[in-house]
Design a protein around this motif. Sequence first.
Motif, mmCIF file in Angstrom:
data_model
loop_
_atom_site.group_PDB
_atom_site.id
_atom_site.type_symbol
_atom_site.label_atom_id
_atom_site.label_comp_id
_atom_site.label_asym_id
_atom_site.label_seq_id
_atom_site.Cartn_x
_atom_site.Cartn_y
_atom_site.Cartn_z
ATOM 1 N N ARG A 38 0.853 -1.182 0.000
ATOM 2 C CA ARG A 38 0.000 0.000 0.000
ATOM 3 C C ARG A 38 0.887 1.230 0.000
ATOM 4 N N GLU A 39 0.484 2.231 -0.798
ATOM 5 C CA GLU A 39 1.219 3.486 -0.817
ATOM 6 C C GLU A 39 0.740 4.367 0.330
ATOM 7 N N ILE A 40 1.674 4.766 1.196
ATOM 8 C CA ILE A 40 1.361 5.609 2.348
ATOM 9 C C ILE A 40 2.215 6.863 2.269
ATOM 10 N N ASP A 41 1.551 8.044 2.191
ATOM 11 C CA ASP A 41 2.257 9.327 2.050
ATOM 12 C C ASP A 41 3.248 9.294 0.895
ATOM 13 N N GLY A 42 2.837 8.664 -0.219
ATOM 14 C CA GLY A 42 3.646 8.647 -1.427
ATOM 15 C C GLY A 42 4.751 7.614 -1.452
ATOM 16 N N VAL A 43 4.858 6.799 -0.412
ATOM 17 C CA VAL A 43 5.913 5.792 -0.334
ATOM 18 C C VAL A 43 5.270 4.406 -0.253
ATOM 19 N N LEU A 44 5.721 3.485 -1.092
ATOM 20 C CA LEU A 44 5.176 2.135 -1.083
ATOM 21 C C LEU A 44 5.638 1.401 0.170
ATOM 22 N N HIS A 45 4.686 0.799 0.886
ATOM 23 C CA HIS A 45 4.958 0.024 2.087
ATOM 24 C C HIS A 45 4.476 -1.409 1.883
ATOM 25 N N PHE A 46 5.078 -2.325 2.646
ATOM 26 C CA PHE A 46 4.702 -3.732 2.603
ATOM 27 C C PHE A 46 4.342 -4.182 4.016
#
Length: 473
Positions: free
Chosen positions: A105-113
């Motif tokens: 999921r993209e959170i604040d423009g950064v992809l997270h896992f």
Amino acid sequence: MNAPRDRLAFSRSCRTLSGVFADMDAVLDWFAAKDRRDRFTVRRVPLTALDQWAYLENPLRLGHRSGKFFTIEGIRVETACGPVPSWDQPIINQPEVGILGLLAREIDGVLHFLMQAKMEPGNVNVLQLSPTVQATRSNYSRVHGGQAPRYLEYFTEPGLARVLLDQLQPEQGARFLRKRNRNMVVAVDHEVPVHEDFCWLTLGQIKALLAHDNIVNMDARTVVSLIPMSDPDEVPDAGVLEGATGFLRDACLSFCRAAHERHSMDAIMTWLTEAKARQDMRVSPLPLNALRGWNVTDEAIFHDTGLYFSVIGVDVAARTREATRWSQPLLHHEGEGLVGFLCQRQGGVLHFLVRGSLEPGNRDGVQIGPTVACSEVAARATRRCAPPFLEAFLSPAPGMVRYDAIQSEEGGRFHHFCNRYMIVELPPGQERPVSDDFLWMTPGQLWRMARHGHVNIEARNLLACLGAEKGAP
């Protein structure tokens, strides 16, 4: 809806060490708190004392009374390849295809896992970070009578998430019989409730954790290995490479299609096809009590020499697993193994020395493996069966080690099986004679071959560690 082309690229945003967690200290503090809070009990017991497991007859094998999960069976191997023409061994037969899945999921423009702090009975430190979902078919169909794995629906129910990656990948061919798992990355655009045993990490944070011993487990590493470091079809621009220096910069540049690749993809496929065509290995099933050199007892299954591995039983109590109590066999390994890549800048492009790996459990014969992969390295180093190039890892040139960490193998099947993972660079221009079993490939070529299932799990694990180097010039 398709994901952006570079959604899985090792871009500037994916290299960031801040996200939901402000920095790496916060990540490590969260993991340490989980480790302190969640106490697990793993107790060794005789094989004949395992609940729901027993020696089964005709042929003799060790299996679960449900007929699910896996069995420990015997095989005889005959081959003209390598120094040993024939041997017998136990092997894990697990025909089910499991799911190893990362939810993104993209959170604040950064992809997270979404990563899980998960206990496995065979982990040397019990708790490690796993993918969002790590489950065999028997697990997620609840044969054990426990709960279904959390977040499973995102990987099994169409329409809940966008599929970014979905591939069948082989497991260890020396220990599993034709075993494959489904490696997946799926993405959502909405908030997901996060259970206390899970956390969102950036790819950069996962890579940074791979510089530490025994934090990121094998199942997470194999999925991460399939995420490209940069767009494989374009040379990364200055923005993508911002902050990448030395070895890491060369690895990113070598991921794209380079004019100075030593071998074309067609030539690599020809080399692999020829290796498969000339392979000479026959694998025959045997009852466990017919294996030469192996002892099958109520307590364990072990080799006369005390080398290789043994099959032991464990009883497990785990508060945070789908099933909170169970028992099972595990393959126990004494000593530490070594898995290593030699690399070199050739024509300005980083290349890795790969080896054609033929193992009895390989589904399709020869696979692309690392330069060196051997268990019980301390014992092998003093014997005539030491593999080629082992000395380059045992006595590397000063300043040429690009990666060096101890990593556990799959803790759901292996007990305290650890390998030292290394990447050692040779100076440019230093020639090393190699046989037809070896070939030089770029990281990008390795990734492309991995996406088609041609790269074994040891090499994929090392590929995942690119970007975790510390102090590489």
